[in-house]
Enzyme design. Structure first.
Site, PDB file in Angstrom:
ATOM      1  N   LYS B  78       1.912  28.731  50.384  1.00 14.54           N
ATOM      2  CA  LYS B  78       3.133  28.198  50.992  1.00 14.54           C
ATOM      3  C   LYS B  78       4.233  28.239  49.939  1.00 14.54           C
ATOM      4  CE  LYS B  78       4.830  24.131  53.570  1.00 14.54           C
ATOM      5  NZ  LYS B  78       4.475  22.815  54.139  1.00 14.54           N
ATOM      6  N   SER B 153       5.436  21.882  59.108  1.00 11.57           N
ATOM      7  CA  SER B 153       6.264  22.809  58.354  1.00 11.57           C
ATOM      8  C   SER B 153       5.515  24.001  57.772  1.00 11.57           C
ATOM      9  CB  SER B 153       6.930  22.054  57.213  1.00 11.57           C
ATOM     10  OG  SER B 153       5.951  21.655  56.262  1.00 11.57           O
ATOM     11  N   SER B 177       2.148  18.403  58.649  1.00 12.42           N
ATOM     12  CA  SER B 177       2.556  19.793  58.407  1.00 12.42           C
ATOM     13  C   SER B 177       1.427  20.781  58.147  1.00 12.42           C
ATOM     14  CB  SER B 177       3.532  19.844  57.231  1.00 12.42           C
ATOM     15  OG  SER B 177       4.793  19.415  57.655  1.00 12.42           O
TER      16      SER B 177
END
Lengths: 481, 484
Positions: B78, B153, B177
């Site tokens: 990420k 997210s 998330s």
């Protein structure tokens, strides 16, 4: 300005920032050395790069615990950190990590002494926080430079109760804090370099009023003398304003040492709201009892304890003991001299007299003294054992200062041993009396003051080497005949 | 050979046995990224050259028999994890030019085990969002249906693993998330106990809630990588002083006789019948495996969303103050003075959702409001945590849906932030209490996957993975992959 002090009283509180002398920063491993090239001592954490986290330098806990003890205060456990939010280019995170609700040191006091006597000043709290960087405006045309070397340097902010009532007390309190941090070796306390900074909250009120007046905060005054002057100025200014029917504005003011005035800092349009909240990156710290005890076991003798010891062990006066004990280096020097000389009183006099004068002349610290404690001790012991007179010792001291030679070498080279042989002194006295028949006549007819004249003549004849007490005794008996 | 169809353990076996090289495996994924990522936009940066050189080094080590535990296995990170020398944007214009000068602990731990980084995955800006539509680098699409969102997210991480452009990806979870996008993309996602994985080098959103984990295709894959990421880090003062757990071994234990709690407050809520049905089926599976199912009460759980939307914005308002244009990242053009530099940099550099949360947080911490909002929220947070502690006295895990529904269409909720925030209603409580949470696929509705959530007691990640592994050993939901 006229003296208003009869009707008014001042209420003063001090906030003292002390830069702690740790090797690395409060929350990072970067060095804290003073004077390095800009931004060479700022690591990822000090630069507040995305993703970095603070890790507390444990050494500061030890330092704060010692200060807490010296201030007769409580040590809070757990103690916790908070974020103080504000935007400023030299504050890299946009917040300062400080302490709010549970400062490490709380609720202490300090006893100070002024000409008006002793007084106890409450210490509200002392908390840990990180220093900011510096903005540099001079070298950059139309721009500012940022140096983050200082960012993250550990500070202890010591906040007093508003219990100080004069500029003299403020300085006594400040000097006492200075002495304590130097004794504890937690800071060099150098005000000129900013390792000790003082902000003064000052207000005035009519004597007998319960309600506090509006206060001003005078920032970053960088010497003891300026603190005294700035506070004095501010007290008089406020009284003058109030007596002229004006009001005091709550504001931050700067001291201008050149003009000896304070003036308002450019006022912000709105008050700062720091939006304190607990620092989520650092968990509250539990200070274990054993840890605190281990730290307290390393506490040195503090100035007050030392002063009392100097009085009882060396029979010094309170005043002398206080002066010597206020500065740890000076106190250590005194004890070293005394060890060699075996005469505490004389050692104290010499250190505060001749030696201090020379140090002041050349602007040296006691550690830089050209006459070492050992050499001064020897000089004093030569006075004590009667080898030289006090007067000759002063000349010898001058020579030791400039040449670095030892006392015995100078005495030997220049034949300065004191004359203590009664016969030799008698011979000199006889000669002086024989050479001054007129004065002898006058003395014997009642002009006692001439005794001094004869002493002077004898000392002159002996080139100052005759033992003054013996001269006195023998001369007296000869003149009476 | 369809290398991307192999599980992580199978890939590792293949590498060890020399059936294929890391270079082949890595190239396979790089070519899939090149071929398919245009459709889903799951990567912000593809580090092809670096990946191939890491793969080559791994192959060398295999040749010399000096191979590391996870040597040559590819992974996507990420874009919230700092990676030295590589663009690290956090999905924001503010960091669109930021090449990190250091690496996060998560990256370093996996790098030391020999893993190969394929690239940095797309995400909601500063991890704020539940649909991956707030990224400065464009929205991410759900591989199951590209008209739908992948969740957020960690939308890029979920999307790329779901599309099999990476075998596994790191992710972070502040309010859901990891679990919500895992649920919406048909994956296994785990957020461990707060403090289990170091946050050093992971760009902060809300420090007391943020925690790193993984999105994977199975509990087994997740366990293998999560254990390598875990462990105490002296650079993170909130990291727990524990050695890394042996999750891969522990997850295979039986769940027979263990107790599942169903929080009545969750099930009293009106939920779509397809969710109810899938959850009931899952409960039946667990019963058949010997688990006991009981009702529990988490009486303060309904406070979770308001608590979260005070604490998270409050912390973010301070965490994001460092983006001021002074030292790195985006800086506005020709500032007049320092105020202008601060204001325009932040005005231009942050997107709408980030600004909204900074404003909420700043307000909640302001003088006169602190006690009513932030302080009260912290007290309520403790109540939620207490509810969980009480519940875990009688059950081993707590089961619920992960999300209130399957994925939704792009743009559907962007105009209504509250509707968007409700996406995390089931996931937020675990963050507030610092507990481990996991989402696994348990059904499907109109061609879109659906997940269930298991929340465990503090440090009981292995129990969660045990439950997930037992379920996946007896069902096929996790094996379904989208056609892309």
């Amino acid at each position: 300005m006229k003296n208003y002090s009869e009707d008014w009283e001042a209420v003063i509180g001090l906030e003292i920032h002390v830069q702690l002398s740790t090797k690395s920063k409060l929350f990072s491993g970067a060095s804290t050395n003073f004077g390095a090239l800009p931004n060479t001592q700022a690591c990822n954490i000090d630069l507040a790069l995305p993703g970095v986290l603070p890790v507390l330098n444990e050494e500061v806990l030890r330092m704060a615990i010692k200060l807490g003890k010296a201030l007769n205060a409580e040590i809070n456990s757990p103690t916790s950190f908070a974020r103080k939010n504000y935007f400023y280019p030299d504050s890299p995170k946009g917040y300062q990590i400080s302490q709010m609700d549970r400062p490490i040191v709380e609720d202490g006091y300090l006893d100070i002494e002024t000409d008006k006597g002793a007084k106890r000043i409450g210490v509200t709290r002392a908390h840990l926080e990180e220093d900011a960087g510096k903005s540099l405006h001079d070298d950059f045309e139309g721009q500012s430079g940022i140096d983050l070397n200082r960012a993250g340097t550990p500070l202890l902010e010591i906040v007093s109760e508003p219990e100080i009532s004069s500029s003299e007390e403020a300085v006594a309190y400040l000097k006492s804090i200075h002495s304590i941090i130097r004794y504890l070796e937690i800071s060099d306390g150098n005000m000129a370099e900013g390792s000790m900074r003082c902000d003064a909250n000052v207000s005035v009120r009519k004597k007998g009023d319960e309600k506090l007046g509006t206060r001003t905060e005078t920032k970053n005054v960088n010497s003891f003398r300026f603190v005294e002057k700035a506070i004095q100025y501010e007290i008089e200014r406020q009284i003058h304003e109030l007596e002229s029917g004006n009001k005091i504005t709550q504001e931050t003011r700067l001291y201008d040492s050149q003009a000896n005035t304070t003036r308002p800092m450019r006022s912000k349009e709105f008050a700062n709201d720091y939006r304190y909240f607990p620092e989520p990156d650092l968990l509250p710290i539990n200070l274990k009892k054993e840890f605190i005890e281990e730290v307290l076991a390393t506490m040195p003798e503090m100035p007050n304890q030392k002063r009392e010891r100097f009085v009882s062990q060396f029979s010094l006066s309170e005043y002398d003991a206080g002066l010597l004990a206020a500065d740890k280096d000076l106190a250590d020097f005194f004890e070293e001299v005394t060890k060699v000389s075996n005469s505490p009183k004389l050692s104290a006099n010499w250190i505060m007299g001749e030696l201090s004068a020379e140090l002041n002349n050349e602007n040296l610290s006691i550690k830089e003294s050209k006459v070492t404690s050992n050499k001064l001790g020897q000089l004093i012991s030569r006075i004590e054992d009667g080898t030289i007179s006090g007067k000759i010792a002063k000349d010898i001291f001058e020579k030791m200062w400039s040449s670095g030679k030892e006392v015995d070498a100078i005495i030997k080279d220049e034949g300065l041993e004191q004359v203590t042989d009664d016969k030799e002194i008698e011979t000199m006295i006889d000669e002086v009396i024989a050479n001054n028949p007129e004065q002898l006549e006058q003395y014997r007819s009642g002009k006692d003051r001439l005794f001094g004249f004869f002493v002077g003549q004898v000392m002159k004849a002996s080139q100052g080497k005759a033992n003054p007490k013996q001269v006195n005794d023998i001369l007296k008996s000869k003149l009476e005949k | 050979m369809d290398l991307h169809k192999l599980s992580l353990n199978q890939q590792l076996e293949g590498l060890k046995k020399g059936e294929f090289t890391s270079t082949e495996l890595t190239s396979h994924y790089i070519s899939r990224i090149t071929e398919f990522d245009e459709q889903i936009n799951s990567f912000i940066t593809v580090t092809e050259d670096m990946a191939l050189s890491q793969a080559k080094a791994a192959d060398e080590r295999y040749k010399n028999k000096t191979n590391l535990p996870l040597d040559g296995l590819p992974i996507a990170h990420k874009d919230i994890f700092c990676t030295k020398g590589v663009l690290t944007t956090c999905g924001s214009k503010m960091l669109s030019n930021f090449e990190a000068p250091y690496s996060s602990t998560v990256y370093e731990k996996l790098d030391k085990e020999g893993m190969v980084m394929l690239g940095k995955t797309n995400m909601d800006e500063f991890a704020m969002g539940s649909s991956n539509e707030t990224s400065y680098f464009g929205p991410v699409k759900n591989p199951w249906n590209t008209e739908y969102v992948p969740g957020g997210s960690s939308g890029g991480s979920a999307s790329c693993v779901s599309a099999e452009l990476a075998p596994i990806a790191t992710a972070t979870d502040t309010g859901g998330s990891i679990r919500q996008p895992a649920s919406l993309c048909g994956l296994t996602g785990i957020k461990p106990t707060y403090g289990r994985v170091s946050r050093y080098g992971m760009i902060a959103f809300a420090s007391s809630l943020d925690q790193a984990g993984v999105v994977a295709r199975s509990a087994e894959d997740a366990a293998l990588i999560l254990e390598a990421m875990s462990g105490h880090d002296p650079k993170d003062s909130t990291s727990l002083k524990l050695d890394k757990p042996n999750l891969s071994k522990e997850l295979k234990s039986s769940i027979k006789g263990m107790k599942i709690g169903l929080p009545k407050e969750f099930f009293e809520k009106e939920m779509p019948s397809y969710i109810e049905q899938s959850i009931e089926e899952a409960i039946e599976v667990y019963k058949s495996l010997g688990a006991e199912v009981v009702e529990v009460s988490l009486s303060n759980i309904n406070l979770s969303l308001p608590i979260y939307y005070i604490i998270a914005p409050a912390e973010c308002s301070a965490n994001l103050s460092r983006y001021d244009g002074v030292r790195y990242g985006y800086r506005c053009e020709n500032p007049i003075d320092i105020e202008d530099l601060f204001m325009r940099t932040r005005e231009e550099g942050f997107g709408a959702e980030v600004k909204r949360r900074i404003l909420i947080g700043t307000y909640a911490l302001s003088a006169g409001y602190y006690d009513a909002y932030y302080l009260k929220a912290q007290k309520c947070r403790q109540l939620v945590a207490n509810d969980f502690s009480e519940a875990f006295k009688s059950v081993d895990v707590i089961l619920s849906p992960t999300t209130p529904g399957t994925s939704f269409k792009s743009g559907e909720k962007t105009s209504d932030p509250i509707e968007m925030y409700l996406q995390d209603i089931f996931t937020i409580p675990a963050n507030l209490a610092g507990l481990p949470g996991l989402s696994i696929p348990c059904g499907e509705h109109q061609g879109l996957p659906l997940g269930m959530q298991l929340v465990g007691n503090s440090l009981e990640e292995s129990k969660l993975l045990q439950f997930a592994y037992s379920y996946q050993s007896n069902t096929d939901w996790h094996k379904k992959m989208p056609n892309i």
